[in-house]
Structures are given as C-alpha cells and as structure tokens.
Design an enzyme around this catalytic site. Structure first.
Site, mmCIF file in Angstrom:
data_model
loop_
_atom_site.group_PDB
_atom_site.id
_atom_site.type_symbol
_atom_site.label_atom_id
_atom_site.label_comp_id
_atom_site.label_asym_id
_atom_site.label_seq_id
_atom_site.Cartn_x
_atom_site.Cartn_y
_atom_site.Cartn_z
ATOM 1 N N ASN A 62 21.764 53.921 28.988
ATOM 2 C CA ASN A 62 22.525 54.455 30.125
ATOM 3 C C ASN A 62 21.705 55.206 31.160
ATOM 4 O OD1 ASN A 62 24.921 53.350 29.338
ATOM 5 N ND2 ASN A 62 25.794 55.230 28.501
ATOM 6 N N GLU A 126 23.932 47.137 33.959
ATOM 7 C CA GLU A 126 25.388 47.255 33.783
ATOM 8 C C GLU A 126 25.950 47.929 35.034
ATOM 9 O OE1 GLU A 126 27.723 48.708 29.958
ATOM 10 O OE2 GLU A 126 27.122 50.425 31.152
ATOM 11 N N TRP A 219 35.099 58.838 18.496
ATOM 12 C CA TRP A 219 34.073 58.207 19.328
ATOM 13 C C TRP A 219 32.700 58.716 18.886
ATOM 14 C CZ3 TRP A 219 30.759 60.694 22.922
ATOM 15 C CH2 TRP A 219 29.905 59.796 23.595
ATOM 16 N N ARG A 250 38.401 55.823 26.112
ATOM 17 C CA ARG A 250 37.918 54.729 25.267
ATOM 18 C C ARG A 250 39.060 53.779 24.907
ATOM 19 N NH1 ARG A 250 33.892 55.785 27.046
ATOM 20 N NH2 ARG A 250 31.876 56.273 26.127
ATOM 21 N N ASP A 353 29.615 43.532 23.202
ATOM 22 C CA ASP A 353 29.601 44.915 23.669
ATOM 23 C C ASP A 353 30.085 45.847 22.550
ATOM 24 O OD1 ASP A 353 29.240 46.862 25.720
ATOM 25 O OD2 ASP A 353 31.423 46.978 25.913
ATOM 26 N N HIS A 390 25.509 63.472 27.242
ATOM 27 C CA HIS A 390 26.344 62.458 27.918
ATOM 28 C C HIS A 390 26.987 63.134 29.136
ATOM 29 C CE1 HIS A 390 29.070 59.037 28.312
ATOM 30 N NE2 HIS A 390 28.499 58.432 27.307
ATOM 31 N N SER A 441 20.839 58.106 25.489
ATOM 32 C CA SER A 441 19.879 57.827 24.416
ATOM 33 C C SER A 441 18.441 57.883 24.931
ATOM 34 C CB SER A 441 20.173 56.454 23.812
ATOM 35 O OG SER A 441 20.039 55.433 24.786
HETATM 36 O O1 SFD Z 1 27.877 54.113 26.525
HETATM 37 C C1 SFD Z 1 20.904 67.094 11.220
HETATM 38 N N1 SFD Z 1 25.418 57.342 23.854
HETATM 39 C C2 SFD Z 1 24.899 56.313 24.645
HETATM 40 N N2 SFD Z 1 23.708 56.366 25.254
HETATM 41 C C3 SFD Z 1 23.149 55.276 25.864
HETATM 42 O O2 SFD Z 1 22.032 55.374 26.389
HETATM 43 N N3 SFD Z 1 23.825 54.086 25.878
HETATM 44 C C4 SFD Z 1 25.057 53.895 25.316
HETATM 45 O O3 SFD Z 1 25.562 52.775 25.265
HETATM 46 C C5 SFD Z 1 25.703 55.086 24.773
HETATM 47 N N4 SFD Z 1 27.017 55.067 24.286
HETATM 48 C C6 SFD Z 1 27.267 55.883 23.169
HETATM 49 C C7 SFD Z 1 26.533 57.077 23.012
HETATM 50 C C8 SFD Z 1 26.899 57.970 21.973
HETATM 51 C C9 SFD Z 1 27.925 57.601 21.101
HETATM 52 C C10 SFD Z 1 28.311 58.572 20.028
HETATM 53 C C11 SFD Z 1 28.586 56.353 21.234
HETATM 54 C C12 SFD Z 1 28.250 55.493 22.277
HETATM 55 C C13 SFD Z 1 29.648 55.937 20.281
HETATM 56 C C14 SFD Z 1 24.769 58.662 23.881
HETATM 57 C C15 SFD Z 1 23.527 58.779 22.972
HETATM 58 O O4 SFD Z 1 23.761 58.219 21.727
HETATM 59 C C16 SFD Z 1 23.144 60.255 22.819
HETATM 60 O O5 SFD Z 1 22.955 60.762 24.119
HETATM 61 C C17 SFD Z 1 21.852 60.498 22.016
HETATM 62 O O6 SFD Z 1 21.909 59.891 20.762
HETATM 63 C C18 SFD Z 1 21.575 61.994 21.848
HETATM 64 O O7 SFD Z 1 20.397 62.184 21.104
HETATM 65 P P1 SFD Z 1 20.205 63.466 20.124
HETATM 66 O O8 SFD Z 1 18.877 63.303 19.477
HETATM 67 O O9 SFD Z 1 20.525 64.710 20.844
HETATM 68 O O10 SFD Z 1 21.390 63.282 19.014
HETATM 69 P P2 SFD Z 1 21.509 62.173 17.852
HETATM 70 O O11 SFD Z 1 20.842 60.903 18.252
HETATM 71 O O12 SFD Z 1 22.955 62.076 17.532
HETATM 72 O O13 SFD Z 1 20.704 62.786 16.600
HETATM 73 C C19 SFD Z 1 21.147 63.914 15.900
HETATM 74 C C20 SFD Z 1 20.309 64.023 14.634
HETATM 75 O O14 SFD Z 1 20.494 65.281 13.993
HETATM 76 C C21 SFD Z 1 20.708 65.066 12.613
HETATM 77 N N5 SFD Z 1 21.433 66.236 12.129
HETATM 78 N N6 SFD Z 1 19.732 67.070 10.560
HETATM 79 C C22 SFD Z 1 19.505 68.078 9.685
HETATM 80 N N7 SFD Z 1 20.389 69.092 9.454
HETATM 81 C C23 SFD Z 1 21.581 69.135 10.115
HETATM 82 N N8 SFD Z 1 22.435 70.156 9.879
HETATM 83 C C24 SFD Z 1 21.883 68.101 11.044
HETATM 84 N N9 SFD Z 1 22.965 67.822 11.847
HETATM 85 C C25 SFD Z 1 22.657 66.693 12.498
HETATM 86 C C26 SFD Z 1 21.443 63.741 12.555
HETATM 87 O O15 SFD Z 1 21.396 63.150 11.280
HETATM 88 C C27 SFD Z 1 20.647 62.956 13.593
HETATM 89 O O16 SFD Z 1 19.432 62.491 13.019
HETATM 90 S S1 SFD Z 1 28.291 54.920 25.447
HETATM 91 O O17 SFD Z 1 29.465 54.384 24.779
HETATM 92 O O18 SFD Z 1 28.495 56.271 25.840
HETATM 93 P P1 AMP Z 2 30.839 54.617 28.898
HETATM 94 O O1 AMP Z 2 30.909 53.309 28.193
HETATM 95 O O2 AMP Z 2 32.162 55.110 29.397
HETATM 96 O O3 AMP Z 2 30.081 55.671 28.134
HETATM 97 O O4 AMP Z 2 29.992 54.377 30.210
HETATM 98 C C1 AMP Z 2 28.654 54.005 30.210
HETATM 99 C C2 AMP Z 2 28.045 54.481 31.494
HETATM 100 O O5 AMP Z 2 28.786 53.982 32.594
HETATM 101 C C3 AMP Z 2 28.028 55.994 31.656
HETATM 102 O O6 AMP Z 2 26.871 56.294 32.373
HETATM 103 C C4 AMP Z 2 29.267 56.273 32.482
HETATM 104 O O7 AMP Z 2 29.145 57.476 33.219
HETATM 105 C C5 AMP Z 2 29.325 55.043 33.387
HETATM 106 N N1 AMP Z 2 30.699 54.672 33.778
HETATM 107 C C6 AMP Z 2 31.704 54.298 32.963
HETATM 108 N N2 AMP Z 2 32.815 54.004 33.655
HETATM 109 C C7 AMP Z 2 32.503 54.187 34.959
HETATM 110 C C8 AMP Z 2 33.228 54.046 36.175
HETATM 111 N N3 AMP Z 2 34.501 53.671 36.195
HETATM 112 N N4 AMP Z 2 32.573 54.344 37.316
HETATM 113 C C9 AMP Z 2 31.285 54.743 37.306
HETATM 114 N N5 AMP Z 2 30.552 54.890 36.199
HETATM 115 C C10 AMP Z 2 31.149 54.620 35.031
#
Ligand code: SFD
Ligand code: AMP
Length: 641
Positions: A62, A126, A219, A250, A353, A390, A441
């Site tokens: 993203n 995207e 989520w 979602r 997706d 996010h 990510s």
């Molecule tokens: O689009 C302990 N995110 C998405 N990012 C993208 O770039 N593209 C996408 O397609 C993304 N989509 C998405 C995303 C997140 C989720 C939940 C979904 C879909 C369903 C966001 C990214 O995933 C997010 O920004 C990053 O992963 C953040 O990285 P970080 O490192 O801050 O968090 P992490 O990866 O979740 O890792 C956490 C770690 O900590 C561990 N942990 N370890 C020891 N002791 C404890 N007490 C702990 N508590 C946690 C975990 O095990 C893990 O290793 S979209 O749909 O939004």
């Molecule tokens: P999402 O699947 O909702 O996590 O969206 C993935 C990425 O697309 C994130 O960067 C969102 O901010 C962006 N996004 C999702 N929906 C829209 C929308 N309707 N307009 C603009 N950006 C969007």
C-alpha cells in the site's frame, strides 16, 4: 514459582516483535551491528514466518511512492497523509519513511515477492500509491531475509514463542524486557543497551462484530493485543494520537479488503435503496472542510457518509461487484472470445484479492453462493482497531530525523536519535510509533530499518550495559506468573473452573473490557458515538477492571499469555479513553463521534499526547503543536519535492 527457570539474555540491540517493522529492523541492524561488533536479538511471541498482521499474506503493497518514475514526490505523499488524518500528522516522520520506502519494495522484489507487472514491465498500480502483488507468501519472503541477515551474519539470534510482557528500566533508560516462553516454563530477562519495540497494534479492545462461533474473526489479527502500547506506556514514554483508532470498512463478517474494489475495479457502494452515499451526501463533506474538500476524500469521512445511511436505516450497504465487473468487461463486448477471457480474468482477480490475505472471505463467498460477477456483497464498518501504520495513528511519540527539521520543528520533533521515544534507549517502529500513518507493510519495514540504524548509533555512542535491579526483576516475575499460582491455589474449590470467587479467567475479563469500550467509548453498538459523561463512566469501569486484573487466573502457559494480552489491551483502552476525553471536538467523525462536541475545532489542530508516570501512577495529558516541514518550494531537495 519454583518450577520456572530464569533465563538471562544479554544483548546490544533487542528487537521486540517479528512483524514487518521488526523484520526491517533485523535486516538493517545486522548490517550495522557486524561493522561495530555488536549483537542483535529478536523476540517474537509467534513464529516469524507467519506472525503479525501479514501472517495470511497481503494482496497489495500500500505504500510505494515511485520516486524513480518521477510522477510523485515525497511532499505529495506527506500531503496525502496529512489530509487523510484531518491535519494531524508528523510530516517529518511521514517524509522520512516516504523517501526510503521504495528501496524496501525493491528489496522485497529482489527477495522473491511477485509484484504484478504490465506488458511494458511496469508495476501494476491498484491506486496512486498501491502496487498489486501475489502476496500469499509475503511474510515468509520477508521473514526469510530477516532470518538470513541475523543468523548468517553471526551477529544475531532469534527467540520465537516468547511473549514479552513489559519493560526493564535503569532509571530513565530502557534496560531491556521481561517475558515468558509460551511453550516451556522459562521466565526471560533480556538485558539490552537499546530496545526497539515493534509488537504491532491492538484488536479486541472493543467488542467485535463477530461473537460466539465467529469470535476471533476480525479484520486485524487477534494476536496483536496492544503489547507495543503497554510496553511504551509502562516505560513512561510519551504517547501520541491515542484517540486515533482505525475503523476499516470491509466486506461484512469475513473482513475482505475493499481497496482493490474501490481503486482497481472502480466499484461503487450503494445502500438498500440503490443510493450512492458518496454522491447523495456530498454536501456533508463541507462541514469537515478543509479536509472534506480534498481528494481522495479522507478514509474516515468516506466511512462517515456510509454511517449516516446506516443511522437513517438505509442499510445494508453493498459493494456493487457485479456492476463494476460488467463495466470493465463492457469494452470487450462484441468479441465473444475476448469478452469471455476478460470475464475469467476479472473473476480470478476478484477471488485472488481475498485468497492472498483474507481467505475466510473467499470461504464465505463460496459458502453463501456468491459469484461477484452476479451478486453484490454487503460491506460494513468494522469495530475499532489500534494500528498506527494504517489509517489510524496511535503510537509512541518519537524523535524525527535531524536533516528534515526546520528551525521551527527542531525544537519540538527532534531529540537526538531518529525514532527514539522520549525514553532513552527505547525505539519504536511500525504500529508502535505514532502520528505517522499510511506506512502499511512496506513503510513499516522501511521504518524498522530507519529505527534500527538509529538504535545502533545510540548503542555505539552509549556503549554501556544498563543496570537492572534484581529485586525488581523478581517482583515483576511474581506479578507476571501470579495468574498461574492463583489458578493452582483455587481451581479445585468449584466444580466449574470458570466460576470462582477467587479469580477471573481471561475470557470473562476480555468480555468485560470489550463491553465497557463498546458501550461507553464508541464501539459498534453505540454507533461509534460517545460523549464526556460516557467516557468518564468508561474510566470509572476501567478502574474497577484494573483492580480485578490482579485476580486473573491461568490454567497453563497459553492462558497466561491470554491474561497478559488482555492486560495490555486494558492499558491501550485507558490511553484511548483518556485522550478522547481530552480532545474536546469531533475531528474524525467516521472513526468516532463526540456527540457533545459535534464539530471540528481549529484550536484542536494539535497533537493530543499523554504520558503515564510509573512513579506516581498518574497520567499527564498535553498538546504538541503541528508544524510543517515544507516551508518554501525548492527547499529540502532530499524530499524530492
Ligand atoms: O489493504 C509480539 N496492512 C496492509 N498493508 C499493505 O501494505 N498492504 C495491504 O494489502 C494491507 N492490508 C492489510 C493490512 C493489515 C491487516 C491486518 C490486513 C490487511 C487484514 C497493514 C500492514 O499489515 C501493517 O501496516 C504492518 O504489518 C505493520 O507492521 P508491524 O511490524 O508494526 O506489525 P506486525 O506486522 O503486525 O508485527 C507485529 C509483531 O509483534 C509480535 N508480537 N512479540 C512478542 N511479545 C508480544 N507481547 C507481542 N505482541 C505482538 C507479533 O507476533 C508480530 O511478529 S489492507 O487490507 O489494509
Ligand atoms: P483497503 O483495502 O481499504 O485497506 O485499502 C487499500 C488502500 O487503498 C489504502 O491505502 C486505502 O487508504 C486506499 N483506499 C481504499 N478505498 C479507497 C477509496 N475509496 N478512495 C481512495 N483510497 C482508497
């Protein structure tokens, strides 16, 4: 407890978590640690290959700025983030990640992540900032590189399935962490010269939509439970944006992503009457100007317009998948073969997706006979999550990079080491650092790299092992293991071990927390609405819950982890409620609505920060100014803008 072994691990840099930010940190730290003869230790509660938010994979990257193509600048990205967060963002932090994120994405590709390419070999976008990937194995690819970097260089070691509970302190400097193995009776004491927190955000602080047999489906991944927030709060670090929760819209019940539908397939969402809230409610956006006027419309305002439909009884809201697919395929009509081929392609992209990152949504489609080319699917606003990476912003208040500060911002945003919190030697990245949203990510990985490089610099310049007080460590051990003792002592007293006047088990405790947050702090049952009186009542009830947390009981190590996960959630909840109370306005109506302060107030265009003082067991609330790092066009060449 007598049958628990103490294991002391001494290291230079301690990386907590094994997710995107931690993996980035591992790669970078290994490089610099080798040069300085230092040791790096990474600790994850799970197995790095499939831990954190990316465990199931992702379908897009993203954050990709694409600086080499010259279409976007870092300044463009900062503006996008600032607008999306209704003006509340640390430009220096966002810019620092944005100028480095592309190199992280190029590394992902080098390590074997398949990024979609068009016929000319360019990345398939995207949206403006998002790249499509075949991301089922995203986390495995990123983890492999991190493990190789640490283990093959000889500088590192990795502890998996060790749950980190909280910080160790040497006065005002972080001295490491304590935790326990979730498989063996081992209590871990990690001593470190610098500690980098990257344990993700928090889910299940609020009552989820899924309950009963669906409980656990959310989520955000259920295993991220607010450990970053707890760790930094308990270390006495200043926290920021604790009110800025994230509510993603979602696909309903299985939480499939909407980004690809809105951006790639250009789908509309309509209500039960067929009305398009983004069109019909456009006037509402004026109330939230200037941010209501920007493009793209901020995520929370997109949510808000849909929520208004729901409040008026116009739900459900549907993603018009069938309409979007038909529209794209329209161009191929007339050529039967080409049309059929395009339809097959679109169908497979739609399923992929979900299969890349939210497999349960594909299962739900299959189970309910949904063919996206024929039938719309319901979408809904999810329960609130804490995910600073996010479209939320909660996390620790960290120092920005020196070279991006202006004379004005330097005083407020810089204190020596990039990404160091206000606690000496305690660094944060990814969801753990606040006010720098939209890193996702890729940006989290990049920020992990930035923070690790900075932490190594700190170690080189402060190369002493902090002292730890053995008596305090033993007191912490007793507190951490208490749930096991309580259970052992009292479980036999009742026929049903769930019900016992001497203790509370983690599940009931979690339900209590979720009920308080849901009803009083703007959860789904309260239609994301709250007010001063409700928030004060939430604080009162959280106070009782905190008292009772001393009575948590655990039958085994797994339950001990559950107990501590929920204590972590409780502290995240408290920081959240206190900050919503402090910010006397509504700034993100689609995240939460303060009914007693129903509009945006200019005087609140500031950061709302808080700090827990472990010495006095009290909270301090404070504001910090928002200052821009883009004074004049042409300056700051580093920003590419
Ligand atoms: O689009 C302990 N995110 C998405 N990012 C993208 O770039 N593209 C996408 O397609 C993304 N989509 C998405 C995303 C997140 C989720 C939940 C979904 C879909 C369903 C966001 C990214 O995933 C997010 O920004 C990053 O992963 C953040 O990285 P970080 O490192 O801050 O968090 P992490 O990866 O979740 O890792 C956490 C770690 O900590 C561990 N942990 N370890 C020891 N002791 C404890 N007490 C702990 N508590 C946690 C975990 O095990 C893990 O290793 S979209 O749909 O939004
Ligand atoms: P999402 O699947 O909702 O996590 O969206 C993935 C990425 O697309 C994130 O960067 C969102 O901010 C962006 N996004 C999702 N929906 C829209 C929308 N309707 N307009 C603009 N950006 C969007």
């Amino acid at each position: 407890m007598a049958n628990f072994e103490d294991r002391i691990v001494e290291t230079d840099l301690l990386i907590l978590g094994g997710g995107m930010a931690a993996c980035g940190a591992a790669v970078e730290a290994a490089y610099w640690a080798k040069q300085h003869g230092l040791k790096v230790t990474l600790v994850d509660k799970a197995a790095v290959d499939r831990s954190g938010a990316v465990a199931m994979g992702l379908s897009a990257i993203n954050q990709y700025v694409g600086l080499r193509d010259g279409k976007n600048t870092v300044k463009d990205y900062v503006e996008y983030v600032r607008n999306d967060l209704m003006g509340i963002t640390r430009e220096d932090l966002v810019a620092n990640i944005a100028r480095h994120v592309d190199s992280t994405v190029h590394l992902f590709e080098k390590w074997g992540l398949p990024i979609w390419k068009d016929e000319e070999g360019n990345y398939v976008h995207e949206g403006r900032w998002q790249l499509m990937i075949n991301g089922e194995s995203y986390k495995v690819v990123v983890a492999e590189a991190a493990k190789n970097a640490l283990l093959q260089s000889g500088v590192g070691e990795i502890y998996e399935r060790v749950f980190i509970v909280g910080p160790l302190m040497d006065g005002d400097r972080c001295a490491g962490a304590v935790g326990f193995s979730v498989r063996d009776n081992i209590f871990y004491i990690f001593r470190a010269k610098a500690t980098l927190v990257a344990m993700g955000g928090a889910v299940h602080v609020f009552k989820p939509r899924s309950s009963g047999e669906g409980m656990g489906r959310a989520w955000y991944p259920p295993w991220n439970s607010g450990s970053s927030a707890y760790f930094t709060i308990k270390a006495g670090a200043e926290m920021t944006c604790q009110e800025v929760r994230f509510i993603p819209v979602r696909f309903k019940d299985a939480y499939g992503p909407v980004g690809a539908w809105f951006l790639l397939f250009k789908s509309r969402a309509t209500n039960a009457m067929g009305g398009d809230y983004m069109v019909e409610r456009r006037d509402e956006l004026e109330k939230w100007a200037p941010y209501g006027r920007v493009k793209p419309i901020p995520a929370n305002l997109r949510n808000w317009l849909g929520m208004l439909d729901i409040k008026e009884g116009k739900g459900p809201i549907y993603m018009r998948t069938e309409e979007a697919i038909a529209k794209i395929a329209e161009a191929y009509k007339g050529d039967d073969k080409a049309y059929k081929k395009k339809m097959r392609e679109l169908e497979s992209e739609a399923w992929e997706d979900f299969l890349d990152m939210t497999i349960s949504q594909a299962l739900l489609w299959a189970a309910t006979n949904v063919q996206p080319e024929e039938k719309s699917s319901e979408i809904a606003a999810a329960e609130p999550y804490f995910i600073g990476s996010h479209s939320g912003a909660s996390g620790a208040w960290v120092s920005g990079p020196e070279d991006l500060q202006t004379e004005e911002t330097r005083e407020e945003y810089f204190w020596g080491y990039t990404n160091m919190s206000t606690v000496k030697g305690l660094f944060c990245a990814g969801d753990a650092s606040g006010a720098s949203s939209h890193k996702f990510s890729s940006g989290s990985h990049a920020e992990g790299r930035i923070a690790a490089k900075s932490a190594i610099k700190f170690i080189v310049e402060n190369n002493t092992m902090p002292e730890i007080d053995q008596a305090k460590v033993m007191a912490l051990k007793a507190e951490i293991l208490r749930p096991l003792e309580l259970y052992e002592k009292h479980a036999h007293e009742t026929t049903d071990t769930e019900v016992n006047p001497n203790y509370i088990r983690w599940r009931q405790f979690m339900f209590r927390l979720q009920k308080i947050m849901d009803e009083y702090a703007g959860g789904i049952s309260a239609q994301f609405t709250t007010n001063e009186a409700m928030l004060n009542r939430a604080l009162e009830l959280l106070g009782y819950l905190k008292e009772d947390s001393e009575k948590l009981a655990a039958a085994n190590l797994h339950e001990l982890m559950r107990c501590w996960e929920n204590i972590h959630r409780m502290w995240q909840a408290e920081a959240h409620v206190r900050t919503m109370l402090f910010r006397e306005e509504t700034r993100w109506p689609g995240y939460y609505f303060r009914a007693d302060k129903p509009a945006m107030d200019e005087k609140w265009e500031v950061f709302a920060n808080c700090r827990y003082d472990p010495k006095t067991n009290s909270w301090q609330m404070l504001t910090r100014p928002i200052k821009s790092i883009f004074p004049k066009p042409g300056e700051h060449e580093l920003l590419g803008g």
